[in-house]
Design a protein around this motif. Structure first.
Motif, PDB file in Angstrom:
ATOM      1  N   GLY A 101      80.156 -36.196  49.167  1.00  0.00           N
ATOM      2  CA  GLY A 101      80.371 -36.428  50.592  1.00  0.00           C
ATOM      3  C   GLY A 101      80.536 -37.895  50.919  1.00  0.00           C
ATOM      4  N   TYR A 102      80.895 -38.139  52.185  1.00  0.00           N
ATOM      5  CA  TYR A 102      81.177 -39.501  52.626  1.00  0.00           C
ATOM      6  C   TYR A 102      79.961 -40.410  52.471  1.00  0.00           C
ATOM      7  N   LEU A 103      78.742 -39.844  52.477  1.00  0.00           N
ATOM      8  CA  LEU A 103      77.546 -40.672  52.280  1.00  0.00           C
ATOM      9  C   LEU A 103      77.648 -41.474  50.984  1.00  0.00           C
ATOM     10  N   PHE A 104      78.251 -40.876  49.977  1.00  0.00           N
ATOM     11  CA  PHE A 104      78.366 -41.543  48.667  1.00  0.00           C
ATOM     12  C   PHE A 104      79.717 -42.220  48.528  1.00  0.00           C
ATOM     13  N   SER A 105      80.777 -41.472  48.786  1.00  0.00           N
ATOM     14  CA  SER A 105      82.113 -42.055  48.768  1.00  0.00           C
ATOM     15  C   SER A 105      83.117 -41.069  49.325  1.00  0.00           C
ATOM     16  N   ARG A 106      84.106 -41.581  50.028  1.00  0.00           N
ATOM     17  CA  ARG A 106      85.269 -40.777  50.365  1.00  0.00           C
ATOM     18  C   ARG A 106      86.099 -40.592  49.106  1.00  0.00           C
ATOM     19  N   PRO A 107      87.056 -39.674  49.113  1.00  0.00           N
ATOM     20  CA  PRO A 107      88.010 -39.622  47.996  1.00  0.00           C
ATOM     21  C   PRO A 107      88.768 -40.951  47.942  1.00  0.00           C
ATOM     22  N   VAL A 108      88.923 -41.518  46.751  1.00  0.00           N
ATOM     23  CA  VAL A 108      89.558 -42.827  46.600  1.00  0.00           C
ATOM     24  C   VAL A 108      90.642 -42.769  45.520  1.00  0.00           C
ATOM     25  N   PRO A 109      91.597 -43.717  45.572  1.00  0.00           N
ATOM     26  CA  PRO A 109      92.628 -43.759  44.535  1.00  0.00           C
ATOM     27  C   PRO A 109      92.028 -44.019  43.150  1.00  0.00           C
ATOM     28  N   ALA A 110      92.817 -43.737  42.116  1.00  0.00           N
ATOM     29  CA  ALA A 110      92.321 -43.821  40.736  1.00  0.00           C
ATOM     30  C   ALA A 110      91.688 -45.175  40.400  1.00  0.00           C
ATOM     31  N   GLU A 111      92.325 -46.270  40.866  1.00  0.00           N
ATOM     32  CA  GLU A 111      91.784 -47.595  40.515  1.00  0.00           C
ATOM     33  C   GLU A 111      90.397 -47.785  41.128  1.00  0.00           C
ATOM     34  N   GLU A 112      90.238 -47.281  42.360  1.00  0.00           N
ATOM     35  CA  GLU A 112      88.928 -47.423  43.007  1.00  0.00           C
ATOM     36  C   GLU A 112      87.879 -46.531  42.349  1.00  0.00           C
ATOM     37  N   ALA A 113      88.322 -45.368  41.853  1.00  0.00           N
ATOM     38  CA  ALA A 113      87.389 -44.495  41.124  1.00  0.00           C
ATOM     39  C   ALA A 113      86.899 -45.229  39.880  1.00  0.00           C
ATOM     40  N   GLN A 114      87.833 -45.894  39.210  1.00  0.00           N
ATOM     41  CA  GLN A 114      87.492 -46.678  38.019  1.00  0.00           C
ATOM     42  C   GLN A 114      86.456 -47.753  38.371  1.00  0.00           C
ATOM     43  N   ALA A 115      86.666 -48.414  39.517  1.00  0.00           N
ATOM     44  CA  ALA A 115      85.729 -49.450  39.947  1.00  0.00           C
ATOM     45  C   ALA A 115      84.362 -48.847  40.267  1.00  0.00           C
ATOM     46  N   LEU A 116      84.355 -47.661  40.907  1.00  0.00           N
ATOM     47  CA  LEU A 116      83.090 -46.986  41.199  1.00  0.00           C
ATOM     48  C   LEU A 116      82.336 -46.704  39.902  1.00  0.00           C
ATOM     49  N   ILE A 117      83.074 -46.246  38.881  1.00  0.00           N
ATOM     50  CA  ILE A 117      82.446 -45.901  37.604  1.00  0.00           C
ATOM     51  C   ILE A 117      81.767 -47.135  37.001  1.00  0.00           C
ATOM     52  N   SER A 118      82.441 -48.276  37.076  1.00  0.00           N
ATOM     53  CA  SER A 118      81.831 -49.438  36.421  1.00  0.00           C
ATOM     54  C   SER A 118      80.766 -50.131  37.268  1.00  0.00           C
ATOM     55  N   ARG A 119      80.821 -49.953  38.610  1.00  0.00           N
ATOM     56  CA  ARG A 119      79.866 -50.706  39.444  1.00  0.00           C
ATOM     57  C   ARG A 119      78.732 -49.865  40.007  1.00  0.00           C
ATOM     58  N   TRP A 120      78.775 -48.559  39.768  1.00  0.00           N
ATOM     59  CA  TRP A 120      77.803 -47.642  40.374  1.00  0.00           C
ATOM     60  C   TRP A 120      76.383 -47.981  39.948  1.00  0.00           C
ATOM     61  N   ARG A 121      75.442 -48.020  40.912  1.00  0.00           N
ATOM     62  CA  ARG A 121      74.034 -48.239  40.558  1.00  0.00           C
ATOM     63  C   ARG A 121      73.219 -47.042  41.016  1.00  0.00           C
ATOM     64  N   PRO A 122      72.894 -46.145  40.068  1.00  0.00           N
ATOM     65  CA  PRO A 122      72.221 -44.888  40.390  1.00  0.00           C
ATOM     66  C   PRO A 122      70.960 -45.087  41.224  1.00  0.00           C
ATOM     67  N   GLU A 123      70.212 -46.175  40.955  1.00  0.00           N
ATOM     68  CA  GLU A 123      68.927 -46.343  41.644  1.00  0.00           C
ATOM     69  C   GLU A 123      69.114 -46.521  43.155  1.00  0.00           C
ATOM     70  N   ASP A 124      70.289 -46.983  43.578  1.00  0.00           N
ATOM     71  CA  ASP A 124      70.548 -47.117  45.017  1.00  0.00           C
ATOM     72  C   ASP A 124      70.912 -45.793  45.670  1.00  0.00           C
ATOM     73  N   ARG A 125      71.184 -44.795  44.862  1.00  0.00           N
ATOM     74  CA  ARG A 125      71.767 -43.552  45.385  1.00  0.00           C
ATOM     75  C   ARG A 125      70.794 -42.402  45.403  1.00  0.00           C
ATOM     76  N   ARG A 126      69.575 -42.649  44.953  1.00  0.00           N
ATOM     77  CA  ARG A 126      68.625 -41.553  44.883  1.00  0.00           C
ATOM     78  C   ARG A 126      68.013 -41.252  46.223  1.00  0.00           C
TER      79      ARG A 126
END
Ligand code: C2E
Ligand code: CA
Ligand code: CA
Ligand code: CA
Length: 278
Positions: free
Chosen positions: A253-278
Motif C-alpha cells: 500500500g501507499y504507506l510503504f510505496s506507490r507502484p514505481v518505475p523499474a529504476e525506482e524499484a531498484q533504488a528501493l531494493i538497495s536503500r530499504w531499511r526494514p527497521e523503519d518499516r516495522r
C-alpha cells in the motif's frame, strides 16, 4: 410528450455511440501502443509485516497515451480483454516482469496479474513455461494473481490449468478476496498459496469492528488451509498496526510505496531499511 421522449432517446443514443467510438479509438491506439512498446510496468513492494523486509513486488501495467495522458489499467485492460489484445499484453507483462525480477536479489519474488480471458486463450501454461525458460527466472520466484471473479464462469477446465501452472513450480494467489460471490467455494476447490485481502476491507478497518472481524476470519481460514495472506491498500500506520495484531503476513500500500518505475524499484531494493518499516 412524444417529442420529448424522442429527444431524450436520441440524446442517449448519441452518447452511447460516442462511447463506442471512443472505445474503438482507444482500441486502435492500444494496438499501436503495444507495437511501439509504449506500455510500461510499475512495481509496488510487498512488505513482510514481522520483519519490515521487502518480500517482492507486484507488476502493474501503465499506459501513457500521447494525447489523453495516463489511461487507468482498469480501462485499457478491460478494452484489451474485449478485443483479444490481452493475450499480447499478458505475455508482454509477464516476460517484462520476469526479466526485471531476474536482475533482483534471489529472495525477492515477482507477482503478475493474470486476466480470466487468458485462461480461455491458447496454451496459457505453455506461454508461462516459455517465458520462464527465456528469462531464466526460477519458477518459485513467480506468483500469479488471479481474481476470484475469473473463476465464476469456469469449472474443471480452469482448475486443470491452475494445477498445470502450479506444477511448473510457481505460486498462485487469489486476488481481491472477499469481493466475489463464492470465495470460500474456490478455496475448497484449489490450493492457492496466498489470499490477498481486498483493499475495501482494509480501508474500512478504522470504522467499526466488522472489517477487522472479517479480516481476522480470512486470516484464520488461510492459516488453517496453509495459505499466506497479504492485505492490499494499506495507507495508514493504524491499519498496519491492526493487521499485524491480526497476524497478516504481508502488506502492500501507499504507506510503504506507490507502484514505481523499474529504476525506482531498484533504488528501493538497495536503500530499504526494514527497521523503519516495522
Ligand atoms: P489489483 O491487481 O488489485 O492491483 C492493486 C491496485 O491498487 C493497483 O491499481 C494499485 O496501484 C492500487 N493500490 C496499491 N496500493 C494502494 C493504496 O494504498 N491505496 C489505493 N487507493 N490504491 C492502491 P492499478 O495499478 O490502477 O491497477 C488496477 C487493476 O488493473 C489491478 O488491480 C489489476 O486488476 C489490473 N491490472 C494492472 N496491471 C495489470 C496487468 O498487467 N495485467 C492484468 N491482467 N491486470 C492488470
Ligand atoms: Ca493484483
Ligand atoms: Ca487486488
Ligand atoms: Ca483490484
Amino acid at each position: 410528450v412524444k417529442a420529448g421522449k424522442r429527444g431524450t432517446f436520441q440524446f442517449y443514443d448519441r452518447q452511447m455511440s460516442e462511447g463506442l467510438d471512443d472505445r474503438r479509438q482507444l482500441e486502435t491506439d492500444l494496438r499501436r501502443a503495444i507495437e511501439r512498446g509504449e506500455l510500461e510496468l510499475y512495481y509496488q513492494p510487498s512488505v513482510v509485516l514481522k520483519t519490515g523486509e521487502i518480500a517482492g513486488f507486484e507488476a502493474l501495467a501503465r499506459w501513457r497515451h500521447p494525447v489523453r495522458g495516463n489511461v487507468p489499467p482498469t480501462t485499457f485492460i478491460s478494452i484489451a480483454e474485449e478485443c483479444g489484445l490481452i493475450h499480447a499484453i499478458g505475455e508482454w507483462s509477464l516476460a517484462e516482469a520476469c526479466r526485471k525480477a531476474a536482475t533482483w536479489p534471489d529472495r525477492l519474488k515477482i507477482a503478475v496479474n493474470l486476466s480470466p480471458v487468458q485462461f480461455a486463450g491458447p496454451d496459457l501454461v505453455g506461454m508461462v513455461r516459455g517465458v520462464l525458460e527465456r528469462t531464466g527466472l526460477p519458477a518459485h520466484r513467480l506468483e500469479l494473481e488471479i481474481t476470484e471473479q475469473m473463476l465464476l464462469d469456469s469449472g474443471e477446465a480452469t482448475l486443470a490449468i491452475l494445477r498445470d501452472l502450479k506444477a511448473l513450480g510457481l505460486r498462485v494467489a487469489m486476488d481481491d478476496f472477499g469481493t466475489g460471490y463464492s470465495s470460500l467455494n474456490y478455496l475448497r476447490s484449489f490450493p492457492f498459496d496466498r489470499i490477498k485481502v481486498d483493499r475495501s476491507f482494509v480501508t474500512g478497518l478504522g470504522s467499526g469492528a466488522q472489517n477487522a472481524a472479517i479480516i481476522r476470519a480470512v486470516i484464520d481460514i488461510a492459516r488453517a488451509l496453509g495459505m499466506r495472506t497479504t492485505a492490499e491498500g494499506v495507507e495508514t500506520a493504524d491499519q498496519q498496526h491492526v493487521l499485524s495484531l491480526l497476524g497478516c503476513d504481508e502488506v502492500q500500500g501507499y504507506l510503504f510505496s506507490r507502484p514505481v518505475p523499474a529504476e525506482e524499484a531498484q533504488a528501493l531494493i538497495s536503500r530499504w531499511r526494514p527497521e523503519d518499516r516495522r
